[in-house]
Design an enzyme around this catalytic site. Sequence first.
Site, PDB file in Angstrom:
ATOM      1  CG  ASP A 338     -13.411  82.993  -2.922  1.00  0.00           C
ATOM      2  OD1 ASP A 338     -13.432  83.311  -1.709  1.00  0.00           O
ATOM      3  OD2 ASP A 338     -12.384  82.560  -3.469  1.00  0.00           O
ATOM      4  CD  GLU A 529      -6.829  84.452  -1.116  1.00  0.00           C
ATOM      5  OE1 GLU A 529      -7.410  85.088  -2.003  1.00  0.00           O
ATOM      6  OE2 GLU A 529      -7.359  84.222  -0.009  1.00  0.00           O
TER       7      GLU A 529
END
Length: 651
Positions: A338, A529
């Site tokens: 990521d 997020e």
Amino acid sequence: MIGATYFRLVTARRLTTLVLCLALIASACGTPAPSASPAASAGPSVASPGSSSAAAPWLDPTAATDDRVAALLAEMTLAEKIGQMTLVEKGSIDAGGVRDAVVGGVLSGGGGSPPDNTPAGWHEMVAAYQSAASETRLGIPILYGVDAVHGHNNVIGATIFPHNIGLGAVGDPALVEKVGRATALETAATGIRWDYAPVIAVPQDIRWGRTYEGYGESTALVAGLGSAFVRGLQGGGNLAADGAVAATPKHFVGDGGTAWGTSGQGGYRIDQGVTAGDEALIRELYLPPYEDAIEAGARIIMASFSGTEAGGKIHGDRHWLTEVLKDELGFSGFLVSDWEAINQVDSDYTTAVTQSINAGIDMVMVPYDYTLFQRVLTDVVAGGGVAQERIDDAVARILRVKFEMGLFEQPMPDLRETLVGAADHRTLAREAVARSMTLLKTTGDVLPLRGDADVLLAGAGADDIGIQSGGWTISWQGSDGEITPGTSIAEGLVEEFGDRVRLVTPRELNDAAPAKVGVLVIAERPYAEGVGDSAVLRPFQRDVDLLPVMRSKVDRLIVLLVSGRPLVVPEVFETADAVVAAWLPGTEGAGVADVLAGKRPFEGRTPYTWPVAPDDAPRTGKDACDGAVFPAGYGLAADGRLLGEQPCPGG
Ligand code: BGC
Ligand code: BGC
């Protein structure tokens, strides 16, 4: 069923390759291919895809994939191999950079659009990178990746589907598969074949800012819908098929199980934190969706920012990445890291690179300073910190997927502008919206709305495409406003009821004439997020402030909650005659009116427990009604009939 068949086919093909290898022993499978001259191995050009040189054996599309991989790998220098392992955000690299650093992939981060944010603008941008890749010595095509998590959501004019929480409320794999298919068609239409989706987290604490990216808190629900999305996106099995896009189930593993207060990221509270529980619990709750996704054909998996108590950051944990995912589950595709996530493995970058590659990361989403990454990894390999075999394994995995995707034959899909935001995709999204509407409370004969009722409509989210779409829409965090074409909830209601609907601004509400029915939209504002981690689980207060005024003006009050998760709003449940969770519907707001008007039934059931208080949010190990207003699986029909679970006592 489809998944199982595909799995058997893949296994059979692997066996065939093995037999071929045994038969040919030295020539094709292990030993270096005859050296091809740079000119002979220049690869397919973007302008004339498929024009391959017969001299380079890996360009023969009829050869077995493993043979092509072996032949190409044997030809590559260490720099070219490390290049394949490098994934860079487009803002940090230009076409010349792709050529010079021979990178394996380029991505758009959230909102990473080209200056001309049109399908043609996207296609042109990707083509420029792809063309640069074709000019490298070996001409290996890049993979261009994007987060198309609810439609091709960075592109202005694309169809924006409900976020996964809404699809979880429907719980129908066939619908999710269709959404995956439409998303793939729109994504491929702009030149992109790689999607960082689906999120197959199993969120256990809705205070997490990524709750809406998950389908729900049940492992079985997530496994079923996640694998359906993979099938839809990948076109049912043939990754090389026209319009097929490679899925990337994420984030492996345990991202939905992190404990509040364990995030080490500045400002975040739970996102990227430490997953609660031991290995047995992680296997039970979070691993099954990966098994199903792999069986459904997933060839790329993204690692999780999170960590475990036992092993630290997943990106540096060989146990989960290699022993469990690759060895035990037999995942033969590649693992992508990521966003800058390997940097969190250790404060010393060299150690971080060494540990994460050895742990099993194959391609690194750097995403900024790729020169540094490549220099460090080169030095580490020279010093023996990462074995040559590990590099070869990583590159073989990446190349295998690129061959399977048919990139060497067709690196660039054609621009198909009319597919982006196509009418049939919008119709599908509208259907998904309608089916996701979740009725939580109703009294008497409030719903469906009668055609002759006059409706007073308020709340900033009533007429705002940005608010109803949430995060990961045009920009990373999303924003309110007319960010992309679509139909707002208000427009849908007006379409249905004409001038019997009066939309008023918060300021106008005070002076508005009374009405039979009031519809008040109470919403969260967009987030993504860890920015969306919330200790309070409350909507935007200015929307809530409209509740008493609206109540005083109407006989019947319907509240629409537009949010990425259940909210703690006792005053709403006390005050309103009906409460509908609309989740984050996306661009096709007319689906909301379809249900309010009774043209379609209420079908949705909350995929997450509706907590009494924020502290009740963590669900692992709790009884369904412990600290809950409604258990997961609860929802009502318009006439108040239960569709699933009973409400909790007192709920
Ligand atoms: C997110 C991923 C995403 C990536 C690229 C990260 O911050 O965690 O889900 O795919 O960014 O945008
Ligand atoms: C990018 C996102 C990424 C995030 C991580 C943003 O700038 O656009 O894709 O997930 O950074 O912090």
